[in-house]
Write an enzyme that holds these catalytic residues in place. Structure first.
Site, mmCIF file in Angstrom:
data_model
loop_
_atom_site.group_PDB
_atom_site.id
_atom_site.type_symbol
_atom_site.label_atom_id
_atom_site.label_comp_id
_atom_site.label_asym_id
_atom_site.label_seq_id
_atom_site.Cartn_x
_atom_site.Cartn_y
_atom_site.Cartn_z
ATOM 1 N N LYS A 19 -10.232 -109.644 -48.772
ATOM 2 C CA LYS A 19 -8.796 -109.712 -49.073
ATOM 3 C C LYS A 19 -8.489 -108.938 -50.359
ATOM 4 O O LYS A 19 -7.507 -108.189 -50.430
ATOM 5 C CB LYS A 19 -8.365 -111.178 -49.203
ATOM 6 C CG LYS A 19 -6.976 -111.411 -49.825
ATOM 7 C CD LYS A 19 -5.845 -111.015 -48.907
ATOM 8 C CE LYS A 19 -4.465 -111.098 -49.560
ATOM 9 N NZ LYS A 19 -4.020 -112.435 -49.947
ATOM 10 N N ASN A 71 -4.558 -113.903 -55.596
ATOM 11 C CA ASN A 71 -5.266 -112.673 -55.284
ATOM 12 C C ASN A 71 -6.300 -112.390 -56.369
ATOM 13 O O ASN A 71 -6.198 -112.878 -57.491
ATOM 14 C CB ASN A 71 -4.282 -111.503 -55.201
ATOM 15 C CG ASN A 71 -3.348 -111.626 -54.008
ATOM 16 O OD1 ASN A 71 -3.771 -112.020 -52.924
ATOM 17 N ND2 ASN A 71 -2.086 -111.295 -54.198
#
Length: 308
Positions: A187, A104
């Site tokens: 994202k 991430n």
């Protein structure tokens, strides 16, 4: 194509396992303790997309022994990145492999590019809600799973074509995207809001929709992150931003973020990688992101696990 999955948490085992299930050549690079567990318990996936298990798992614990690898799928938590970079460097030097990080955030791209070369780091990320049970098996709890990837350098065309070809016969989505940086940012924006609000509430996702005040906090994170994306050269339309914000209301009541799952287990969380990274970017561009800063302050004491 020979694939090495580095990291055997829920994400690495799930996607590596799906590729194994489809007959692809997949091995895992893990720490000694996890290697012993995989050898003893095997690899097992419990999933709405279909369950799978095998005892035939190739594991490495020493980078010196890794040979003949075309692609390293890096599936570690952000807080482990600095520890694994020397291992990734050695593997790339020995094999010439490309690296597809599924972390991430965005900061890891530059760190990996500096370590192994800009031409070796493919863009990408994964979307899945899953955790490991006590046996180290994957419990996949939502109805879908996706890896999105794309070239960040013209030397990556062939490896991206090879990875794209896997999609047709695996029980997951492996999708090639032309503008992968924009997809990575979307994202990052969403997960910073979703993980931040569920962890700060210490409640699952259903409570985002049931509390307007909580939803408003998460929505403001979406907008603050979108400002940072714009400063980094990623243009998002108002509609795209609103779609992300409204997605926060669409989860099943019991679903939650991986950060919240880790927090409930007393494990380290990626607050520095996600929210801390956003604050460093905001400082670079001389903008303020007060809601992200507040969530960072609330969650920072849990960074290394449950505070004593």
């Amino acid at each position: 194509m020979n694939i090495l999955v580095q990291g055997a948490g829920a994400l690495g085992v799930y996607f590596g396992g799906r590729m194994l299930e489809a007959g692809e050549s997949v091995s895992f690079f893990v720490r000694e303790k996890r290697a012993n567990q995989l050898i003893k318990e095997g690899l097992k996936i419990n999933s709405p997309e279909g369950s799978f298990e095998t005892k035939d798992v190739m594991v490495y614990t020493s980078p010196e022994k890794v040979k003949d690898i075309d692609l390293v799928i890096l599936a570690v938590k952000g807080y482990h990145l600095n520890q694994v970079i020397p291992q990734v460097q050695m593997i790339v030097q020995q094999t010439g492999a490309f690296v597809l990080p599924l972390l991430n955030g965005m900061e890891h791209l530059q760190l990996l590019q500096q370590a192994v070369g800009t031409e070796k780091v493919v863009g990408g990320f994964a979307s899945i809600i899953a955790t490991l049970n006590e046996q180290g098996h994957v419990e996949h709890t939502n109805g879908s799973s996706t890896i999105k990837f794309g070239a960040l350098h013209n030397e990556q065309t062939k490896i991206c074509e090879q990875l794209e070809a896997i999609h047709s016969h695996v029980k997951t989505n492996i999708l090639r995207e032309e503008n992968i940086l924009k997809h990575m940012w979307k994202k990052y924006i969403f997960i910073t809001a979703f993980s931040g609000i569920t962890s700060a509430m210490q409640l699952p996702a259903g409570f985002i929709a049931s509390s307007e005040a909580s939803f408003a906090v998460a929505r403001k994170v979406i907008y603050e992150m979108s400002l940072l994306a714009e400063k980094e050269g990623i243009a998002l339309t108002d509609q795209e931003v609103e779609v992300m914000a409204n997605r926060l209301k669409g989860f099943k009541k019991e679903a939650t973020s991986s950060m919240h799952q880790d927090m409930r287990k007393g494990l380290p969380i990626e607050v520095e990688h996600l929210h801390g990274g956003a604050l460093r970017m905001a400082a670079k561009h001389h903008v303020t992101v007060p809601v992200i800063e507040t969530l960072y302050g609330v969650l920072k004491p849990y960074e290394n696990g449950k505070p004593n």
